[in-house]
Design a protein around this motif. Sequence first.
Motif, PDB file in Angstrom:
ATOM      1  N   LEU A  96       0.832  -1.218   0.000  1.00 42.19           N
ATOM      2  CA  LEU A  96       0.000   0.000   0.000  1.00 42.19           C
ATOM      3  C   LEU A  96       0.863   1.263   0.000  1.00 42.19           C
ATOM      4  O   LEU A  96       0.394   2.327   0.405  1.00 42.19           O
ATOM      5  CB  LEU A  96      -0.891   0.027   1.254  1.00 42.19           C
ATOM      6  N   GLU A  97       2.098   1.150  -0.439  1.00 35.22           N
ATOM      7  CA  GLU A  97       3.051   2.243  -0.367  1.00 35.22           C
ATOM      8  C   GLU A  97       2.430   3.613  -0.657  1.00 35.22           C
ATOM      9  O   GLU A  97       1.881   3.836  -1.719  1.00 35.22           O
ATOM     10  CB  GLU A  97       4.222   1.998  -1.330  1.00 35.22           C
ATOM     11  N   GLY A  98       2.507   4.494   0.330  1.00 33.08           N
ATOM     12  CA  GLY A  98       2.041   5.863   0.164  1.00 33.08           C
ATOM     13  C   GLY A  98       0.537   6.028   0.073  1.00 33.08           C
ATOM     14  O   GLY A  98       0.053   7.136  -0.112  1.00 33.08           O
ATOM     15  N   GLN A  99      -0.214   4.941   0.209  1.00 36.02           N
ATOM     16  CA  GLN A  99      -1.666   5.040   0.048  1.00 36.02           C
ATOM     17  C   GLN A  99      -2.410   4.729   1.337  1.00 36.02           C
ATOM     18  O   GLN A  99      -3.597   4.428   1.299  1.00 36.02           O
ATOM     19  CB  GLN A  99      -2.139   4.116  -1.070  1.00 36.02           C
ATOM     20  N   TYR A 100      -1.706   4.804   2.462  1.00 37.53           N
ATOM     21  CA  TYR A 100      -2.380   4.568   3.733  1.00 37.53           C
ATOM     22  C   TYR A 100      -1.793   5.458   4.819  1.00 37.53           C
ATOM     23  O   TYR A 100      -0.692   5.976   4.688  1.00 37.53           O
ATOM     24  CB  TYR A 100      -2.289   3.092   4.145  1.00 37.53           C
ATOM     25  N   LYS A 101      -2.578   5.627   5.849  1.00 37.18           N
ATOM     26  CA  LYS A 101      -2.151   6.404   7.002  1.00 37.18           C
ATOM     27  C   LYS A 101      -2.599   5.676   8.258  1.00 37.18           C
ATOM     28  O   LYS A 101      -3.684   5.104   8.298  1.00 37.18           O
ATOM     29  CB  LYS A 101      -2.735   7.816   6.957  1.00 37.18           C
ATOM     30  N   ILE A 102      -1.745   5.726   9.270  1.00 39.03           N
ATOM     31  CA  ILE A 102      -2.067   5.176  10.580  1.00 39.03           C
ATOM     32  C   ILE A 102      -2.550   6.335  11.452  1.00 39.03           C
ATOM     33  O   ILE A 102      -1.889   7.375  11.536  1.00 39.03           O
ATOM     34  CB  ILE A 102      -0.824   4.529  11.243  1.00 39.03           C
ATOM     35  N   ILE A 103      -3.696   6.143  12.079  1.00 39.72           N
ATOM     36  CA  ILE A 103      -4.229   7.124  13.030  1.00 39.72           C
ATOM     37  C   ILE A 103      -4.233   6.452  14.392  1.00 39.72           C
ATOM     38  O   ILE A 103      -4.927   5.451  14.593  1.00 39.72           O
ATOM     39  CB  ILE A 103      -5.650   7.580  12.636  1.00 39.72           C
ATOM     40  N   TYR A 104      -3.423   6.977  15.302  1.00 37.94           N
ATOM     41  CA  TYR A 104      -3.255   6.377  16.623  1.00 37.94           C
ATOM     42  C   TYR A 104      -4.095   7.130  17.649  1.00 37.94           C
ATOM     43  O   TYR A 104      -3.885   8.308  17.893  1.00 37.94           O
ATOM     44  CB  TYR A 104      -1.773   6.403  17.009  1.00 37.94           C
ATOM     45  N   LEU A 105      -5.070   6.430  18.227  1.00 39.03           N
ATOM     46  CA  LEU A 105      -5.914   7.009  19.274  1.00 39.03           C
ATOM     47  C   LEU A 105      -5.207   6.778  20.614  1.00 39.03           C
ATOM     48  O   LEU A 105      -5.123   5.661  21.106  1.00 39.03           O
ATOM     49  CB  LEU A 105      -7.299   6.371  19.262  1.00 39.03           C
ATOM     50  N   ASN A 106      -4.693   7.857  21.160  1.00 37.65           N
ATOM     51  CA  ASN A 106      -3.830   7.818  22.328  1.00 37.65           C
ATOM     52  C   ASN A 106      -4.585   8.245  23.583  1.00 37.65           C
ATOM     53  O   ASN A 106      -5.194   9.306  23.609  1.00 37.65           O
ATOM     54  CB  ASN A 106      -2.642   8.757  22.074  1.00 37.65           C
ATOM     55  N   LEU A 136       1.980  -2.526  23.456  1.00 38.53           N
ATOM     56  CA  LEU A 136       1.934  -1.337  22.593  1.00 38.53           C
ATOM     57  C   LEU A 136       3.318  -0.768  22.289  1.00 38.53           C
ATOM     58  O   LEU A 136       4.084  -0.453  23.194  1.00 38.53           O
ATOM     59  CB  LEU A 136       1.076  -0.246  23.253  1.00 38.53           C
ATOM     60  N   GLU A 137       3.613  -0.661  21.007  1.00 41.30           N
ATOM     61  CA  GLU A 137       4.774   0.077  20.521  1.00 41.30           C
ATOM     62  C   GLU A 137       4.206   1.337  19.881  1.00 41.30           C
ATOM     63  O   GLU A 137       3.603   1.276  18.803  1.00 41.30           O
ATOM     64  CB  GLU A 137       5.556  -0.753  19.497  1.00 41.30           C
ATOM     65  N   VAL A 138       4.343   2.460  20.583  1.00 41.33           N
ATOM     66  CA  VAL A 138       3.753   3.716  20.108  1.00 41.33           C
ATOM     67  C   VAL A 138       4.326   4.035  18.729  1.00 41.33           C
ATOM     68  O   VAL A 138       5.549   4.070  18.546  1.00 41.33           O
ATOM     69  CB  VAL A 138       4.026   4.864  21.107  1.00 41.33           C
ATOM     70  N   PRO A 139       3.453   4.236  17.753  1.00 47.42           N
ATOM     71  CA  PRO A 139       3.935   4.489  16.389  1.00 47.42           C
ATOM     72  C   PRO A 139       4.605   5.851  16.251  1.00 47.42           C
ATOM     73  O   PRO A 139       4.168   6.833  16.859  1.00 47.42           O
ATOM     74  CB  PRO A 139       2.662   4.420  15.547  1.00 47.42           C
ATOM     75  N   THR A 140       5.677   5.879  15.467  1.00 48.05           N
ATOM     76  CA  THR A 140       6.350   7.143  15.198  1.00 48.05           C
ATOM     77  C   THR A 140       5.843   7.758  13.897  1.00 48.05           C
ATOM     78  O   THR A 140       5.844   8.966  13.740  1.00 48.05           O
ATOM     79  CB  THR A 140       7.878   6.937  15.106  1.00 48.05           C
ATOM     80  N   GLU A 141       5.393   6.899  12.986  1.00 44.70           N
ATOM     81  CA  GLU A 141       4.869   7.362  11.693  1.00 44.70           C
ATOM     82  C   GLU A 141       3.353   7.283  11.720  1.00 44.70           C
ATOM     83  O   GLU A 141       2.767   6.430  11.059  1.00 44.70           O
ATOM     84  CB  GLU A 141       5.438   6.502  10.562  1.00 44.70           C
ATOM     85  N   ALA A 142       2.727   8.149  12.493  1.00 44.34           N
ATOM     86  CA  ALA A 142       1.265   8.108  12.603  1.00 44.34           C
ATOM     87  C   ALA A 142       0.739   9.484  12.958  1.00 44.34           C
ATOM     88  O   ALA A 142       1.469  10.337  13.462  1.00 44.34           O
ATOM     89  CB  ALA A 142       0.849   7.104  13.680  1.00 44.34           C
TER      90      ALA A 142
END
Length: 162
Positions: A96-106, A136-142
């Motif tokens: 999905l290169e470049g066609q997705y985003k991670i949204i992290y509800l913190n 949980l590994e808190v995402p850095t790219e999100a």
Amino acid sequence: MVESQILFVMGVSGSGKSTIGQLLADKLNIPFFDGDSFHPEANVKKMSEGKPLNDDDRQGWLERLNEVALNNISTGAVIVCSALKEKYRTILGHNLEGQYKIIYLNGSFELINKRLNERKNHYMPKGLLQSQFDTLEVPTEALTISIDQTPSEIVTEITKKL
């Protein structure tokens, strides 16, 4: 927002993934998929018995969610799942290169634990919350969004930041 983008809404159990994901999909007029509904029966049984899933339990489930994403790339979609580890998010984003985003509800353990104590009819026992925070590994790219606000405010913040 890119027209056809897959949005993975992630976080621990009780962070509001399903509520926020459905509201976000409605606002963006794209399909919504709740990752929980794609778990095989063995995973649901294990969780309902209070046993956390291991990486082997999750592998096929994550691959299935990636298929859902690939099948909806032309329209975009909101897919919610815990995605607690970086390697899980890598599986979700495969091809999905470049066609997705991670949204992290913190949110804090205390806030989410309070919410879970108020929740009814969910197969995820409240006792597994600590294991989710431990994993949980808190995402850095999100796109990281605080859940200490109303669902409507959260969705507004997400759409502004997209």
